[in-house]
Structures are given as C-alpha cells and as structure tokens.
Design an enzyme around this catalytic site. Structure first.
Site, PDB file in Angstrom:
ATOM      1  N   PHE A  39     -27.823  40.080   9.399  1.00  0.00           N
ATOM      2  CA  PHE A  39     -26.983  39.911   8.206  1.00  0.00           C
ATOM      3  C   PHE A  39     -27.676  38.986   7.218  1.00  0.00           C
ATOM      4  CE2 PHE A  39     -24.337  41.315  11.610  1.00  0.00           C
ATOM      5  CZ  PHE A  39     -23.383  42.139  11.024  1.00  0.00           C
ATOM      6  N   VAL A  77     -27.067  36.174  12.027  1.00  0.00           N
ATOM      7  CA  VAL A  77     -26.808  35.763  10.646  1.00  0.00           C
ATOM      8  C   VAL A  77     -27.989  34.905  10.203  1.00  0.00           C
ATOM      9  CG1 VAL A  77     -25.287  34.373   9.194  1.00  0.00           C
ATOM     10  CG2 VAL A  77     -24.311  35.797  11.008  1.00  0.00           C
ATOM     11  N   CYS A  78     -28.577  35.244   9.059  1.00  0.00           N
ATOM     12  CA  CYS A  78     -29.735  34.478   8.562  1.00  0.00           C
ATOM     13  C   CYS A  78     -29.325  33.053   8.208  1.00  0.00           C
ATOM     14  CB  CYS A  78     -30.319  35.144   7.328  1.00  0.00           C
ATOM     15  SG  CYS A  78     -31.474  34.077   6.454  1.00  0.00           S
ATOM     16  N   ILE A  79     -30.049  32.094   8.753  1.00  0.00           N
ATOM     17  CA  ILE A  79     -29.651  30.700   8.563  1.00  0.00           C
ATOM     18  C   ILE A  79     -29.819  30.239   7.115  1.00  0.00           C
ATOM     19  CG2 ILE A  79     -31.898  29.714   9.266  1.00  0.00           C
ATOM     20  CD1 ILE A  79     -30.098  27.470  10.636  1.00  0.00           C
ATOM     21  N   ALA A  82     -27.054  31.701   5.207  1.00  0.00           N
ATOM     22  CA  ALA A  82     -25.789  31.165   5.712  1.00  0.00           C
ATOM     23  C   ALA A  82     -25.539  29.745   5.185  1.00  0.00           C
ATOM     24  CB  ALA A  82     -25.786  31.170   7.234  1.00  0.00           C
TER      25      ALA A  82
END
Lengths: 130, 134
Positions: A39, A77-79, A82
C-alpha cells in the site's frame, strides 16, 4: 502464478482499492499465490482501524483485514507514506510518542524495499490506482 | 537477488499531487537493490524535470534538485517523450541537464536524458519486466 499487488489510492475516494481487493480475492480463488500486497501513496489509508462507514456501505479496511487473516496474506503499508499521513502501528506510535495506534489487524508497516522485492520475487506486479 | 528491468513511469506535474515526489522516493530506495532501472517522463510528467523550479509561493519543498543526484545512484537511463515536450511548448533546454559519470571511461560525464518518440518509448516499455506508473 506468483502475484504481488500495489494499491495506490485510499478507500472510497477512488475505486482502485475496491478493484484491487476484488482482483486479489479472485486471484486467490483461481489458485494463484499472492506474494505481497503493498500500500503506497494514499493507499496507506486502507489500513486504518478507525473508519466507520455507513452500515449499508462496504467497510473497505475491514474487507482487506479479513482477506489477509483468512488467507495469511502479507499486506505491507509503506512507512514513508504512512508517516506523512498519520498511520501508525503499535511500535511506531510508541517510538513517536503517541498514545494510540490506528493500524487494523492484518497489515504491517515496512519500507519501500518491500515493494522492490515484491517486483523481483513475483511473476507479476499488478498496480492499482494513480 | 535476481535482476529485473524496472521502469518508473512519471506522468504527473511535480506539485499538484504527491505522486511525483513519492515516485522519486521509490526510485531512490529501489536503487539500493541493484536492479536495471529506467525512468520515463511522459505527459505532464515532463514538468518534473524542468529547471528553475521555485516553490516558495506554494509553501512546498522544491524537490527538483534531487533529480540531479540520480546519476550518483546509478540511475542513468531517463527517457523523455518528445511529443509530450512539444505538446507543452517545451524543449530539452527547459529541462535540467542530468548527467552520470561513466566509471568505465575515466568518469566521463554522460547525458542521462534520452529524448525518444512516443513509438520508441513504447518499444522500450515493451522490453521491461516491471512497470511502476506514477
């Protein structure tokens, strides 16, 4: 076939997340292996556990969450994306000094390298949105 | 890790949305994976490479200097679509002069930007294994 999915848009605003969800579900049903769902951009918002859509509407984060737990999917989820958008898992919330986290079960937060690795390791990387 | 042909396709203007910036972030992180990387700039994406960007009035960070660092990350194949430039009244002179240093030729400076027609770019795209579109 080994497939990875990239989701680039958030829930509700765009259909991309719905389409990616339907595609992932159909791919599993057809016997394909899902290596990873990644994501990115506003797509990270699909991982919120704080969404409360109207009762007669679909609950997109919950649908993803259930799909992940039922099929043991690796949903990342891409940090970097995010952090900009206020998506936190327990560890990250603690690290940043927040009391609460907002990541729904079935997702984990990690780096962009996971997207590149998904591309390298999968037979197909299918991108939804953007 | 296997090496695949990755192409990042940049289609959006640099500031109206976050796609251009977050595409660049993927390219920079991805460079650590030693893959065969190309970038393509088409449509409004060609604006990402324009020189002399000034974002002061919109209160956003001007990230365009980062493109000049791509050569240091071994990202040396940057395809710019000719028709997209022309349709917007731009020429190569409006873009940053992006270079990389050729280690096999005494670090000679080489141009990173390859101006290609729409048809030529389609051929390059057809050779890729992974296309990430932003």
């Amino acid at each position: 076939m080994k497939i990875s999915i990239q989701v680039n848009e958030g829930p509700y605003q765009h259909q991309s997340s719905d389409t990616a969800y339907q595609f992932t579900k159909a791919a599993i049903a057809a016997g394909h292996e899902i290596f990873r769902v990644f994501f990115y951009h506003d797509g990270v918002n699909n991982a919120t556990k704080l969404a409360v859509p109207p009762q007669d509407d679909r609950h997109i984060p919950k649908l993803w969450s259930e799909l992940a737990t039922e099929n043991n999917l690796d949903m990342v989820v891409c940090i970097a994306a995010a952090q900009r958008r206020g998506m936190m898992d327990v560890d990250e919330a603690k690290r940043q000094g927040f009391e609460d986290n907002n990541l729904i079960e079935g997702f984990r937060i990690s780096g962009l390298g996971q997207l590149i690795e998904a591309g390298v390791e999968s037979d197909r990387l299918v991108v939804f949105g953007a | 890790m296997a090496v695949k042909k990755f192409m990042y396709v940049n289609r959006k203007a640099p500031y109206g949305t976050v796609y251009a910036l977050e595409s660049l972030e993927v390219v920079l992180i991805g460079a650590a994976f030693d893959q065969d990387v190309s970038l393509a700039f088409i449509g409004d994406g060609v604006y990402e490479l324009t020189k002399g960007q000034n974002t002061e009035a919109i209160g956003q960070k001007n990230f365009s200097p980062t493109y000049a660092a791509l050569g240091d990350y071994d990202v040396t194949k940057i395809y710019v679509e000719k028709e997209s430039l022309e349709e917007r009244g731009l020429t190569l002179d409006d873009l940053q002069h992006l270079i990389w240093e050729d280690e096999d030729d005494d670090w000679a400076e080489r141009d990173s930007i390859r101006l290609v027609s729409r048809a030529e770019l389609a051929d390059v795209m057809a050779e890729q294994e992974i296309i990430l579109s932003f």
